[in-house]
Design a protein around this motif. Structure first.
Motif, PDB file in Angstrom:
ATOM      1  N   PHE A 161      31.083  41.361  44.231  1.00  0.00           N
ATOM      2  CA  PHE A 161      32.276  40.841  43.296  1.00  0.00           C
ATOM      3  C   PHE A 161      32.124  40.151  42.035  1.00  0.00           C
ATOM      4  CE2 PHE A 161      34.430  40.258  48.015  1.00  0.00           C
ATOM      5  CZ  PHE A 161      34.104  41.384  48.433  1.00  0.00           C
ATOM      6  N   SER A 162      31.043  39.564  41.856  1.00  0.00           N
ATOM      7  CA  SER A 162      30.871  38.883  40.495  1.00  0.00           C
ATOM      8  C   SER A 162      30.589  39.993  39.409  1.00  0.00           C
ATOM      9  CB  SER A 162      29.847  37.736  40.709  1.00  0.00           C
ATOM     10  OG  SER A 162      29.893  36.928  41.505  1.00  0.00           O
ATOM     11  N   ILE A 163      29.706  40.897  39.894  1.00  0.00           N
ATOM     12  CA  ILE A 163      29.412  41.941  38.909  1.00  0.00           C
ATOM     13  C   ILE A 163      30.503  42.722  38.227  1.00  0.00           C
ATOM     14  CG2 ILE A 163      27.640  43.740  38.483  1.00  0.00           C
ATOM     15  CD1 ILE A 163      26.080  42.606  40.808  1.00  0.00           C
ATOM     16  N   TRP A 164      31.212  43.427  39.294  1.00  0.00           N
ATOM     17  CA  TRP A 164      32.241  44.429  38.686  1.00  0.00           C
ATOM     18  C   TRP A 164      33.523  44.129  39.061  1.00  0.00           C
ATOM     19  CZ3 TRP A 164      35.780  45.736  42.497  1.00  0.00           C
ATOM     20  CH2 TRP A 164      35.364  45.494  43.918  1.00  0.00           C
ATOM     21  N   GLY A 165      33.944  42.768  39.599  1.00  0.00           N
ATOM     22  CA  GLY A 165      35.063  42.100  39.472  1.00  0.00           C
ATOM     23  C   GLY A 165      35.490  40.801  39.048  1.00  0.00           C
ATOM     24  N   GLY A 166      34.600  40.220  38.463  1.00  0.00           N
ATOM     25  CA  GLY A 166      34.886  38.828  37.466  1.00  0.00           C
ATOM     26  C   GLY A 166      34.923  37.740  38.549  1.00  0.00           C
ATOM     27  N   PHE A 167      34.395  37.786  39.929  1.00  0.00           N
ATOM     28  CA  PHE A 167      34.631  36.642  40.710  1.00  0.00           C
ATOM     29  C   PHE A 167      33.415  35.618  40.155  1.00  0.00           C
ATOM     30  CE2 PHE A 167      37.289  38.940  43.192  1.00  0.00           C
ATOM     31  CZ  PHE A 167      37.850  38.262  44.360  1.00  0.00           C
ATOM     32  N   THR A 293      42.123  37.283  44.760  1.00  0.00           N
ATOM     33  CA  THR A 293      42.216  38.777  44.969  1.00  0.00           C
ATOM     34  C   THR A 293      42.059  39.510  43.605  1.00  0.00           C
ATOM     35  OG1 THR A 293      43.559  40.387  45.719  1.00  0.00           O
ATOM     36  CG2 THR A 293      44.704  38.746  44.257  1.00  0.00           C
ATOM     37  N   TYR A 294      42.321  40.695  43.623  1.00  0.00           N
ATOM     38  CA  TYR A 294      42.045  41.573  42.325  1.00  0.00           C
ATOM     39  C   TYR A 294      43.299  41.860  41.615  1.00  0.00           C
ATOM     40  CZ  TYR A 294      37.342  42.456  44.277  1.00  0.00           C
ATOM     41  OH  TYR A 294      36.114  42.199  45.044  1.00  0.00           O
ATOM     42  N   HIS A 320      45.674  46.975  49.404  1.00  0.00           N
ATOM     43  CA  HIS A 320      46.840  46.954  48.610  1.00  0.00           C
ATOM     44  C   HIS A 320      46.155  46.844  47.011  1.00  0.00           C
ATOM     45  CE1 HIS A 320      50.002  46.996  51.609  1.00  0.00           C
ATOM     46  NE2 HIS A 320      48.998  46.366  52.229  1.00  0.00           N
ATOM     47  N   ILE A 321      46.815  47.274  46.073  1.00  0.00           N
ATOM     48  CA  ILE A 321      46.702  47.241  44.535  1.00  0.00           C
ATOM     49  C   ILE A 321      47.790  46.295  44.009  1.00  0.00           C
ATOM     50  CG2 ILE A 321      46.171  48.356  42.528  1.00  0.00           C
ATOM     51  CD1 ILE A 321      45.208  50.850  43.993  1.00  0.00           C
ATOM     52  N   PHE A 322      46.961  45.379  43.371  1.00  0.00           N
ATOM     53  CA  PHE A 322      48.166  44.437  42.739  1.00  0.00           C
ATOM     54  C   PHE A 322      47.957  44.716  41.019  1.00  0.00           C
ATOM     55  CE2 PHE A 322      47.273  41.932  46.423  1.00  0.00           C
ATOM     56  CZ  PHE A 322      48.419  41.888  46.989  1.00  0.00           C
ATOM     57  N   ARG A 344      42.588  33.539  35.658  1.00  0.00           N
ATOM     58  CA  ARG A 344      42.045  34.850  35.619  1.00  0.00           C
ATOM     59  C   ARG A 344      40.730  34.800  35.072  1.00  0.00           C
ATOM     60  NH1 ARG A 344      45.428  39.348  35.018  1.00  0.00           N
ATOM     61  NH2 ARG A 344      43.132  40.406  35.099  1.00  0.00           N
ATOM     62  N   ASN A 345      39.754  35.907  35.505  1.00  0.00           N
ATOM     63  CA  ASN A 345      38.708  36.150  34.881  1.00  0.00           C
ATOM     64  C   ASN A 345      38.535  37.684  35.071  1.00  0.00           C
ATOM     65  OD1 ASN A 345      36.194  35.956  33.513  1.00  0.00           O
ATOM     66  ND2 ASN A 345      35.142  35.814  35.496  1.00  0.00           N
ATOM     67  N   ARG A 346      38.684  38.419  33.997  1.00  0.00           N
ATOM     68  CA  ARG A 346      38.796  39.986  34.310  1.00  0.00           C
ATOM     69  C   ARG A 346      39.689  40.375  35.579  1.00  0.00           C
ATOM     70  NH1 ARG A 346      32.437  40.173  34.966  1.00  0.00           N
ATOM     71  NH2 ARG A 346      33.221  42.437  35.768  1.00  0.00           N
ATOM     72  N   ARG A 347      39.096  41.169  36.463  1.00  0.00           N
ATOM     73  CA  ARG A 347      39.880  41.464  37.685  1.00  0.00           C
ATOM     74  C   ARG A 347      40.204  40.468  38.727  1.00  0.00           C
ATOM     75  NH1 ARG A 347      39.964  45.360  34.591  1.00  0.00           N
ATOM     76  NH2 ARG A 347      41.877  44.098  34.518  1.00  0.00           N
ATOM     77  N   PHE A 348      39.244  39.164  38.550  1.00  0.00           N
ATOM     78  CA  PHE A 348      39.561  38.270  39.428  1.00  0.00           C
ATOM     79  C   PHE A 348      40.812  37.639  39.133  1.00  0.00           C
ATOM     80  CE2 PHE A 348      38.899  33.613  39.677  1.00  0.00           C
ATOM     81  CZ  PHE A 348      38.514  33.355  41.206  1.00  0.00           C
TER      82      PHE A 348
END
Length: 357
Positions: A161-167, A293-294, A320-322, A344-348
């Protein structure tokens, strides 16, 4: 020492009648106590104790510290029947914990349905105990019930999640969560859709909460959480319980929970509105909901077919996509939560909202 100050003319007394409370000024009730003072008379805690013992009236006092709130939160079982929402009665060990779950026996006083503990958790789904009946769940829900995904969740899945989602990672997320939950530290917390218990274990080890409920629909995720707990020496098992439940049918009485956390889960819920409405129902006034979430915004949100596409994805997979933070804020407001904030941080995105006091 608890103290109650009474005006020479009136006193505010909370009366209980028929399950309701209300304030009434009854100066005549205290008149014999006030004849030696024209302004104020201070009654010490011995009188307050007598008033609390009365079946018709008690004087409301504010807890002096977080320890008072902790004592109140742990004084009763907060688990409820998912059918009736009435508080469950323990027929075995009155202290629920990780160790006592296998021998737990709970019963609803209304429908009389019994809920039994198993080797790792307590099953409080509506269909608990059914032998023949079953329901098909969305693909995203069934995915996390598989033994393989449960095994991989903390062994690479969550780290991605950290790599592609910004978590920001569990440790940083936990620090952000604690900042949001400062007003309710010392109370109880439900880690909803806890997965393998990554944050449930952090909540329990922190000692910041009187009770931690690790809640998930996946039996295998709860079993994996139990295995991780067994591997840790000196883990505080007495303030953590593992519960299987449906996020849209939470097994808690209304207004009984101080905080609900949902890490990387909101987008996986079959009906986010039903889930957040349930969270709003079980939160006490002033209680907090914190979730991650994303968000798919920026250039992606402008794609003309994204709206219909995400509806189709939701119907088929249950995911679900937000598209924007304002969508999540509108969801919280629609379910009776206020004070929405986000980071926020990117998608996160981490959001918080509060049950009105």
């Amino acid at each position: 020492m608890a103290m109650v100050t009474l005006s020479s003319f009136s006193a505010s007394v909370v009366l209980t009648r028929g399950g309701q409370t209300g304030k009434s000024s009854r100066s005549f009730f205290f008149k014999p106590l006030l004849i030696f003072s024209s302004r104020f008379v201070t009654l010490k805690s011995t009188f307050a104790t007598k008033m609390l013992a009365s079946s018709t009236a008690f004087v409301k006092t504010k807890p002096d510290s977080i320890s008072d709130a902790k004592e109140a939160s742990t004084s009763k079982i907060i688990l409820a029947c998912p059918i009736c929402y009435d508080q469950l009665i323990s027929k075995g060990d009155p202290i629920l914990s990780v160790d006592s779950a296998p021998r737990s026996s709970l019963q609803c006083s209304t429908c009389m349905k019994a809920y039994l503990g198993n080797d790792t958790h307590i099953d409080l789904t509506v269909a608990s105990g059914a032998k023949e009946y079953g329901e098909a769940m969305p693909a995203s829900t069934e995915l996390f019930r598989s033994p393989l995904i449960s095994f991989l969740y903390e062994r690479g899945w969550r780290q991605s999640f950290s790599i592609w989602g910004g978590f920001p990672g569990p440790e940083k997320e936990f620090e952000l969560i604690k900042e949001y939950l400062k007003p309710v530290l010392g109370g109880n917390i439900v880690d909803a859709s806890c997965g393998s218990g990554l944050f449930s274990r952090l909540f329990a080890k922190s000692g910041l909460f009187s009770l931690v409920v690790a809640l998930d629909f996946s039996e295998n995720m709860l079993r994996q959480c139990y295995e991780f707990i067994k591997q840790e020496k000196s883990f505080p098992k007495e303030n953590l319980i593992l519960v299987r439940a449906d996020i849209a049918r939470l097994p808690f009485p209304s207004r009984s929970v101080d905080a609900v956390h949902a890490g990387a889960a909101l987008h996986c819920w079959p009906s986010p509105s039903a889930a957040v409405a349930e969270i709003s129902r079980v939160l006490r006034p002033g209680g907090f909901f914190v979730a991650t979430t994303y968000i798919v915004d920026g250039p992606y949100a402008a794609l003309p077919l994204l709206g219909p596409l995400r509806q189709s994805i939701g119907q088929i997979s249950g995911s679900h996509i937000f598209l924007a933070e304002r969508e999540l804020e509108d969801l919280c407001n629609a379910c009776g939560l206020v004070g929405f904030t986000s980071k926020r941080n990117r998608r996160f995105v981490m959001i918080s909202a509060t049950k009105p006091s």
